[in-house]
Design a protein around this motif. Structure first.
Motif, PDB file in Angstrom:
ATOM      1  N   GLU A  24      -3.776 -14.284 -31.059  1.00  0.00           N
ATOM      2  CA  GLU A  24      -4.818 -13.758 -30.245  1.00  0.00           C
ATOM      3  C   GLU A  24      -4.417 -12.863 -28.995  1.00  0.00           C
ATOM      4  OE1 GLU A  24      -6.851 -17.403 -29.772  1.00  0.00           O
ATOM      5  OE2 GLU A  24      -8.341 -17.061 -31.242  1.00  0.00           O
ATOM      6  N   ASP A  25      -3.390 -13.528 -28.349  1.00  0.00           N
ATOM      7  CA  ASP A  25      -2.807 -12.656 -27.169  1.00  0.00           C
ATOM      8  C   ASP A  25      -2.467 -11.435 -27.469  1.00  0.00           C
ATOM      9  OD1 ASP A  25      -3.264 -14.784 -25.644  1.00  0.00           O
ATOM     10  OD2 ASP A  25      -0.921 -15.308 -25.562  1.00  0.00           O
ATOM     11  N   CYS A  26      -1.602 -11.138 -28.693  1.00  0.00           N
ATOM     12  CA  CYS A  26      -1.256 -10.095 -29.188  1.00  0.00           C
ATOM     13  C   CYS A  26      -2.434  -8.841 -29.677  1.00  0.00           C
ATOM     14  CB  CYS A  26      -0.178 -10.034 -30.500  1.00  0.00           C
ATOM     15  SG  CYS A  26       1.503 -10.880 -30.170  1.00  0.00           S
ATOM     16  N   ALA A  27      -3.293  -9.463 -30.264  1.00  0.00           N
ATOM     17  CA  ALA A  27      -4.680  -8.556 -30.621  1.00  0.00           C
ATOM     18  C   ALA A  27      -5.460  -8.142 -29.312  1.00  0.00           C
ATOM     19  CB  ALA A  27      -5.384  -9.319 -31.335  1.00  0.00           C
ATOM     20  N   ALA A  28      -5.283  -9.337 -28.192  1.00  0.00           N
ATOM     21  CA  ALA A  28      -6.037  -8.643 -27.178  1.00  0.00           C
ATOM     22  C   ALA A  28      -5.079  -7.562 -26.272  1.00  0.00           C
ATOM     23  CB  ALA A  28      -6.086  -9.795 -26.235  1.00  0.00           C
ATOM     24  N   ALA A  29      -3.890  -7.676 -26.470  1.00  0.00           N
ATOM     25  CA  ALA A  29      -3.088  -6.568 -25.923  1.00  0.00           C
ATOM     26  C   ALA A  29      -3.221  -5.363 -26.477  1.00  0.00           C
ATOM     27  CB  ALA A  29      -1.592  -7.271 -25.902  1.00  0.00           C
ATOM     28  N   THR A  30      -3.168  -5.490 -27.881  1.00  0.00           N
ATOM     29  CA  THR A  30      -3.392  -4.145 -28.636  1.00  0.00           C
ATOM     30  C   THR A  30      -4.655  -3.371 -28.192  1.00  0.00           C
ATOM     31  OG1 THR A  30      -3.882  -5.223 -30.648  1.00  0.00           O
ATOM     32  CG2 THR A  30      -1.437  -4.664 -30.429  1.00  0.00           C
ATOM     33  N   GLY A  31      -5.893  -4.247 -27.969  1.00  0.00           N
ATOM     34  CA  GLY A  31      -7.053  -3.824 -27.722  1.00  0.00           C
ATOM     35  C   GLY A  31      -7.064  -3.149 -26.403  1.00  0.00           C
ATOM     36  N   LEU A  32      -6.174  -3.565 -25.412  1.00  0.00           N
ATOM     37  CA  LEU A  32      -6.039  -3.035 -24.142  1.00  0.00           C
ATOM     38  C   LEU A  32      -5.670  -1.469 -24.222  1.00  0.00           C
ATOM     39  CD1 LEU A  32      -6.247  -2.948 -20.979  1.00  0.00           C
ATOM     40  CD2 LEU A  32      -3.679  -4.146 -20.965  1.00  0.00           C
ATOM     41  N   MET A  33      -4.561  -1.352 -25.393  1.00  0.00           N
ATOM     42  CA  MET A  33      -3.938  -0.026 -25.432  1.00  0.00           C
ATOM     43  C   MET A  33      -5.077   0.948 -25.719  1.00  0.00           C
ATOM     44  SD  MET A  33      -0.822  -0.347 -24.664  1.00  0.00           S
ATOM     45  CE  MET A  33      -0.038   0.811 -25.320  1.00  0.00           C
ATOM     46  N   HIS A  34      -5.860   0.416 -26.558  1.00  0.00           N
ATOM     47  CA  HIS A  34      -7.123   1.455 -27.368  1.00  0.00           C
ATOM     48  C   HIS A  34      -7.999   1.627 -25.849  1.00  0.00           C
ATOM     49  CE1 HIS A  34     -10.214   3.103 -29.918  1.00  0.00           C
ATOM     50  NE2 HIS A  34     -11.130   2.418 -29.075  1.00  0.00           N
ATOM     51  N   ARG A  35      -8.294   0.746 -25.061  1.00  0.00           N
ATOM     52  CA  ARG A  35      -9.156   0.836 -24.048  1.00  0.00           C
ATOM     53  C   ARG A  35      -8.425   1.809 -22.939  1.00  0.00           C
ATOM     54  NH1 ARG A  35      -9.503  -4.750 -22.662  1.00  0.00           N
ATOM     55  NH2 ARG A  35      -9.320  -4.323 -20.586  1.00  0.00           N
ATOM     56  N   TYR A  36      -7.108   1.849 -22.630  1.00  0.00           N
ATOM     57  CA  TYR A  36      -6.409   2.691 -22.031  1.00  0.00           C
ATOM     58  C   TYR A  36      -6.687   4.066 -22.547  1.00  0.00           C
ATOM     59  CZ  TYR A  36      -2.477   4.860 -19.542  1.00  0.00           C
ATOM     60  OH  TYR A  36      -1.798   5.746 -18.650  1.00  0.00           O
ATOM     61  N   ALA A  37      -6.343   4.400 -23.673  1.00  0.00           N
ATOM     62  CA  ALA A  37      -6.283   5.788 -24.259  1.00  0.00           C
ATOM     63  C   ALA A  37      -7.933   6.221 -24.107  1.00  0.00           C
ATOM     64  CB  ALA A  37      -6.017   5.957 -25.752  1.00  0.00           C
ATOM     65  N   ALA A  38      -8.809   5.499 -24.448  1.00  0.00           N
ATOM     66  CA  ALA A  38     -10.191   5.859 -24.303  1.00  0.00           C
ATOM     67  C   ALA A  38     -10.615   6.183 -22.651  1.00  0.00           C
ATOM     68  CB  ALA A  38     -10.957   4.913 -24.890  1.00  0.00           C
ATOM     69  N   ALA A  39      -9.615   5.479 -21.883  1.00  0.00           N
ATOM     70  CA  ALA A  39     -10.092   5.722 -20.404  1.00  0.00           C
ATOM     71  C   ALA A  39      -9.584   7.125 -19.937  1.00  0.00           C
ATOM     72  CB  ALA A  39      -9.698   4.443 -19.601  1.00  0.00           C
ATOM     73  N   LEU A  40      -8.504   7.362 -20.579  1.00  0.00           N
ATOM     74  CA  LEU A  40      -7.684   8.792 -20.298  1.00  0.00           C
ATOM     75  C   LEU A  40      -8.513   9.779 -20.638  1.00  0.00           C
ATOM     76  CD1 LEU A  40      -4.073   7.740 -20.611  1.00  0.00           C
ATOM     77  CD2 LEU A  40      -5.514   7.943 -18.681  1.00  0.00           C
ATOM     78  N   ASP A  41      -9.474   9.727 -21.790  1.00  0.00           N
ATOM     79  CA  ASP A  41     -10.057  10.796 -22.340  1.00  0.00           C
ATOM     80  C   ASP A  41     -11.056  10.954 -21.396  1.00  0.00           C
ATOM     81  OD1 ASP A  41      -8.412  10.724 -24.584  1.00  0.00           O
ATOM     82  OD2 ASP A  41      -9.795   9.936 -25.874  1.00  0.00           O
ATOM     83  N   ASN A  42     -11.829  10.313 -20.913  1.00  0.00           N
ATOM     84  CA  ASN A  42     -12.657  10.540 -19.785  1.00  0.00           C
ATOM     85  C   ASN A  42     -12.350   9.904 -18.437  1.00  0.00           C
ATOM     86  OD1 ASN A  42     -14.742  11.684 -21.487  1.00  0.00           O
ATOM     87  ND2 ASN A  42     -14.794   9.805 -22.473  1.00  0.00           N
ATOM     88  N   PRO A  43     -11.398  10.523 -17.892  1.00  0.00           N
ATOM     89  CA  PRO A  43     -10.600   9.934 -16.659  1.00  0.00           C
ATOM     90  C   PRO A  43     -11.511   9.774 -15.345  1.00  0.00           C
ATOM     91  CG  PRO A  43      -9.895  12.194 -16.934  1.00  0.00           C
ATOM     92  CD  PRO A  43     -10.961  11.790 -17.941  1.00  0.00           C
ATOM     93  N   VAL A  44     -11.541   8.274 -15.036  1.00  0.00           N
ATOM     94  CA  VAL A  44     -12.011   8.018 -13.722  1.00  0.00           C
ATOM     95  C   VAL A  44     -10.887   7.169 -13.225  1.00  0.00           C
ATOM     96  CG1 VAL A  44     -13.617   6.713 -12.389  1.00  0.00           C
ATOM     97  CG2 VAL A  44     -14.489   7.949 -14.475  1.00  0.00           C
TER      98      VAL A  44
ATOM     99  N   MET B 234      -3.390  15.992 -15.492  1.00  0.00           N
ATOM    100  CA  MET B 234      -4.047  15.526 -16.510  1.00  0.00           C
ATOM    101  C   MET B 234      -5.588  14.828 -16.171  1.00  0.00           C
ATOM    102  SD  MET B 234      -2.446  11.951 -17.666  1.00  0.00           S
ATOM    103  CE  MET B 234      -3.892  11.217 -18.591  1.00  0.00           C
ATOM    104  N   PHE B 235      -5.886  14.620 -15.106  1.00  0.00           N
ATOM    105  CA  PHE B 235      -7.271  14.279 -14.485  1.00  0.00           C
ATOM    106  C   PHE B 235      -7.965  15.249 -14.378  1.00  0.00           C
ATOM    107  CE2 PHE B 235      -7.934   9.602 -14.620  1.00  0.00           C
ATOM    108  CZ  PHE B 235      -6.769   9.208 -15.249  1.00  0.00           C
ATOM    109  N   ASP B 236      -7.564  16.549 -15.099  1.00  0.00           N
ATOM    110  CA  ASP B 236      -8.785  17.682 -14.439  1.00  0.00           C
ATOM    111  C   ASP B 236      -9.830  17.591 -15.563  1.00  0.00           C
ATOM    112  OD1 ASP B 236      -7.722  18.598 -17.214  1.00  0.00           O
ATOM    113  OD2 ASP B 236      -6.414  19.921 -16.455  1.00  0.00           O
ATOM    114  N   PRO B 237     -10.721  18.573 -15.452  1.00  0.00           N
ATOM    115  CA  PRO B 237     -11.930  18.476 -16.389  1.00  0.00           C
ATOM    116  C   PRO B 237     -11.984  18.854 -17.663  1.00  0.00           C
ATOM    117  CG  PRO B 237     -11.939  20.184 -14.759  1.00  0.00           C
ATOM    118  CD  PRO B 237     -10.854  19.669 -14.289  1.00  0.00           C
ATOM    119  N   THR B 238     -10.678  19.164 -18.238  1.00  0.00           N
ATOM    120  CA  THR B 238     -10.530  19.650 -19.600  1.00  0.00           C
ATOM    121  C   THR B 238     -10.804  18.593 -20.613  1.00  0.00           C
ATOM    122  OG1 THR B 238      -8.083  19.171 -19.729  1.00  0.00           O
ATOM    123  CG2 THR B 238      -8.813  21.443 -18.982  1.00  0.00           C
TER     124      THR B 238
END
Length: 159
Positions: A21-41, A77-81
């Motif tokens: 469960e810890d490992c699954a939660a950690a890999t889920g964080l990686m996905h959230r990080y990538a998604a957050a970089l796609d629409n960066p705030v 990378m936090f430009d509007p592209t």
């Protein structure tokens, strides 16, 4: 099988389940990080770190959510592209109760009005999991290449 054997076996299964469960939660964080970089705030990306989290990049070390948000506010990378980030081939290691290390390759692509970008590298992360919620305790970003597609990825002469 004795009652003590059953208890020991159940305790072992429960411990292994917690690790998974810890490992699954950690890999889920990686996905959230990538998604957050796609629409960066910057503040939202920094919110994926513990309050005293550390970010290490080629531009230095940044400790705490405020410093991490300042870093992300300052990088190109936090430009509007429009951009997409991909994380691949994670090597996941359970370190201890609520602590997971992940090393993973990343790639990013982006497009603006007059240029397209491409880059890749390696993440080395320590992730803290508490009650199923995962946050970065530390993240190291090692960019191997970053450039625009007009420039390409030319071979450099040997030194």
């Amino acid at each position: 099988m004795t009652e003590n054997d059953m208890v020991a076996r159940l305790n072992d299964v429960e411990a292994r389940l917690r690790r998974l469960e810890d490992c699954a939660a950690a890999t889920g964080l990686m996905h959230r990080y990538a998604a957050a970089l796609d629409n960066p705030v910057p503040e939202l990306v920094a919110g994926l770190f513990t309050a005293d989290g550390v970010l290490r990049t080629g531009r230095g070390e940044h400790k705490g959510r405020g410093a991490i948000a300042d870093f992300y506010r300052s990088v190109p990378m936090f430009d509007p592209t429009e951009k997409r980030h991909f994380i691949a081939l994670p090597k996941v290691a359970w370190i201890g109760d609520g602590v997971v290390e992940i090393e993973a390759y990343f790639t990013y692509i982006g497009r603006g009005d007059d240029a397209s970008t491409l880059g890749w590298g390696l993440y080395r992360d320590t992730i803290v999991v508490d009650a199923g919620a995962a946050l970065f305790g530390s993240k190291e970003i090692d960019v191997h290449f970053g450039g625009d597609l007009n420039q390409g990825w030319p071979r450099r002469p040997a030194r």
